[in-house]
Design an enzyme around this catalytic site. Structure first.
Site, short mmCIF file in Angstrom:
data_model
loop_
_atom_site.label_atom_id
_atom_site.label_comp_id
_atom_site.label_asym_id
_atom_site.label_seq_id
_atom_site.Cartn_x
_atom_site.Cartn_y
_atom_site.Cartn_z
N GLN A 83 37.56 63.16 59.78
CA GLN A 83 38.88 63.39 60.38
C GLN A 83 39.19 62.32 61.43
OE1 GLN A 83 40.65 67.36 61.49
NE2 GLN A 83 39.82 66.82 63.47
N ASP A 88 33.94 66.45 63.30
CA ASP A 88 34.76 66.21 62.11
C ASP A 88 34.91 64.69 61.95
OD1 ASP A 88 35.78 69.08 61.40
OD2 ASP A 88 35.96 68.88 63.56
N MET A 141 42.75 74.14 66.84
CA MET A 141 43.26 75.31 66.12
C MET A 141 42.84 76.59 66.85
SD MET A 141 43.28 74.36 62.12
CE MET A 141 41.56 74.72 61.76
N GLY A 142 42.43 76.46 68.11
CA GLY A 142 42.06 77.64 68.89
C GLY A 142 40.67 78.15 68.53
N GLU A 166 32.56 75.51 73.45
CA GLU A 166 32.16 74.38 74.30
C GLU A 166 32.50 73.02 73.68
OE1 GLU A 166 30.67 73.66 77.41
OE2 GLU A 166 31.43 75.67 77.80
N GLY A 167 32.55 72.94 72.35
CA GLY A 167 32.90 71.67 71.70
C GLY A 167 34.32 71.27 72.08
N HIS A 168 35.25 72.21 71.94
CA HIS A 168 36.64 71.92 72.34
C HIS A 168 36.70 71.59 73.83
CE1 HIS A 168 37.25 74.91 68.94
NE2 HIS A 168 38.00 73.92 68.53
N SER A 210 31.11 75.54 66.02
CA SER A 210 32.29 75.57 65.16
C SER A 210 32.94 76.94 65.28
CB SER A 210 31.88 75.33 63.71
OG SER A 210 32.93 75.73 62.84
P1 AMP Z 1 39.44 72.55 65.45
O1 AMP Z 1 39.93 73.58 66.40
O2 AMP Z 1 38.29 72.98 64.61
O3 AMP Z 1 40.56 71.87 64.69
O4 AMP Z 1 38.84 71.39 66.36
C1 AMP Z 1 39.62 70.76 67.36
C2 AMP Z 1 38.88 69.55 67.85
O5 AMP Z 1 37.65 69.94 68.41
C3 AMP Z 1 38.55 68.56 66.71
O6 AMP Z 1 38.74 67.24 67.18
C4 AMP Z 1 37.12 68.85 66.43
O7 AMP Z 1 36.41 67.75 65.90
C5 AMP Z 1 36.61 69.17 67.83
N1 AMP Z 1 35.36 69.92 67.75
C6 AMP Z 1 35.12 71.04 67.01
N2 AMP Z 1 33.83 71.40 67.12
C7 AMP Z 1 33.25 70.49 67.93
C8 AMP Z 1 31.93 70.31 68.42
N3 AMP Z 1 30.93 71.13 68.10
N4 AMP Z 1 31.69 69.27 69.24
C9 AMP Z 1 32.69 68.40 69.57
N5 AMP Z 1 33.95 68.51 69.15
C10 AMP Z 1 34.22 69.55 68.34
#
Ligand code: AMP
Length: 285
Positions: A158, A155, A35-36, A40-42, A190
């Site tokens: 999810q 998540d 979702m943008g 670093e997680g993404h 996050s």
């Molecule tokens: P989102 O943009 O929040 O929908 O996240 C997109 C993807 O990035 C999802 O698969 C999340 O689980 C993953 N994601 C978000 N935060 C993290 C994180 N801290 N570490 C690893 N993956 C993450």
């Protein structure tokens, strides 16, 4: 860093055309839905895809159907230029940037009833959330025709919803779960962490601390699920959270609450810190 301008596509038709060209070359396609407001997680998911696949597609789409009316859809951060720059630096091949109309045209009335695992935990607090997630993920998997889609353990529920969805509907994409990327003090990264004040940011570290302490307790022999839950709830209160939504030990596949610890299991927490809802988890293998 690559100097080539990153390729972006906004429509389904253009994406179909592009993907069929890639498919003709028999290249493997990796896909990272986001979702943008990338961090670093993404980017860790992107790197995994780059390592394992020939062609990496990232989508940026703030999916309205997974937000309930009282959630932060309008406020959700959308720093698109910065996101594209980060993805360019990672050498992403293609970014899909659909608008709402593109994924939900006016006469679009089909949606997914999510699998059973969607009903608990997040599903109890956010009853329509996973129907929205399952529907948009299936649309995106179909559009990208990816071999592998990458999701974050951050998540965890999810990931289970998506794994059960592709299994139940015989979708050919493989789902890979990547580890949680954390700040130095342990807070799971996050996009919503930017909502936290300095004081709340400190309090937020208690989610991961609670998980770590509880892991230690289990390593030392605690097996009573209720005692573990009580400990986590207490630790979150002492850590200063505004409200605990859930703090449970569950079977790692079904997410059913465990009266007695068995493996693999997962500790899952969700709590409000001020106005911001945070989640975290830890696997017990
Ligand atoms: P989102 O943009 O929040 O929908 O996240 C997109 C993807 O990035 C999802 O698969 C999340 O689980 C993953 N994601 C978000 N935060 C993290 C994180 N801290 N570490 C690893 N993956 C993450």
């Amino acid at each position: 860093m690559t100097s080539k301008q990153i390729q972006t596509i906004r429509t389904r038709d253009d994406l179909f055309r592009m993907i069929s060209q890639i498919r003709q070359k028999r290249s493997t396609i990796g896909f990272v839905p986001t979702m943008g407001a990338l961090h670093e997680g993404h980017l860790s998911l992107v790197r995994e895809s780059k390592q394992q696949c020939d062609f990496t597609v990232v989508s940026i789409f703030v999916n309205p159907t997974q937000f309930s009316p009282d959630e932060d859809l309008d406020q959700y951060p959308r720093p698109l230029d910065n996101d594209l720059q980060l993805l360019q630096q990672e050498g992403v091949d293609l970014v899909f940037l659909p608008d709402n109309q593109e994924l939900y045209p006016a006469d679009c009335s089909t949606s997914i009833k999510p699998p059973l695992v969607a009903g608990k935990l997040e599903g109890e607090s956010r009853p329509t959330h996973f129907a929205g997630v399952a529907t948009v993920v299936l649309k995106l998997l179909n559009l990208t025709q990816c071999d592998i889609a990458y999701f974050g353990q951050k998540d965890y529920q999810q990931v289970k919803v998506v794994q059960h969805l592709v299994r139940d509907l015989n979708h050919p994409s493989k789902i890979v779960m990547c580890p949680i990327a954390r700040a130095e003090d342990g807070l799971a990264l996050s996009s919503r962490n930017i909502y936290l004040s300095a004081e709340e940011r400190q309090i937020a570290t208690c989610l991961n601390r609670t998980l770590q302490e509880t892991m230690q307790m289990i390593a030392e022999g605690e097996t009573d699920g209720r005692a573990i839950m009580a400990h986590m709830t207490q630790a979150l209160i002492e850590g200063g959270v505004t409200e605990t939504d859930y703090a449970v030990i569950a079977d790692a596949e079904s997410l059913e609450f465990l009266e007695q610890v068995s493996r693999p299991a997962v500790l899952l927490v969700a709590a409000m810190v001020g106005e911001t809802r945070l989640i975290d988890n830890c696997l017990i293998t």
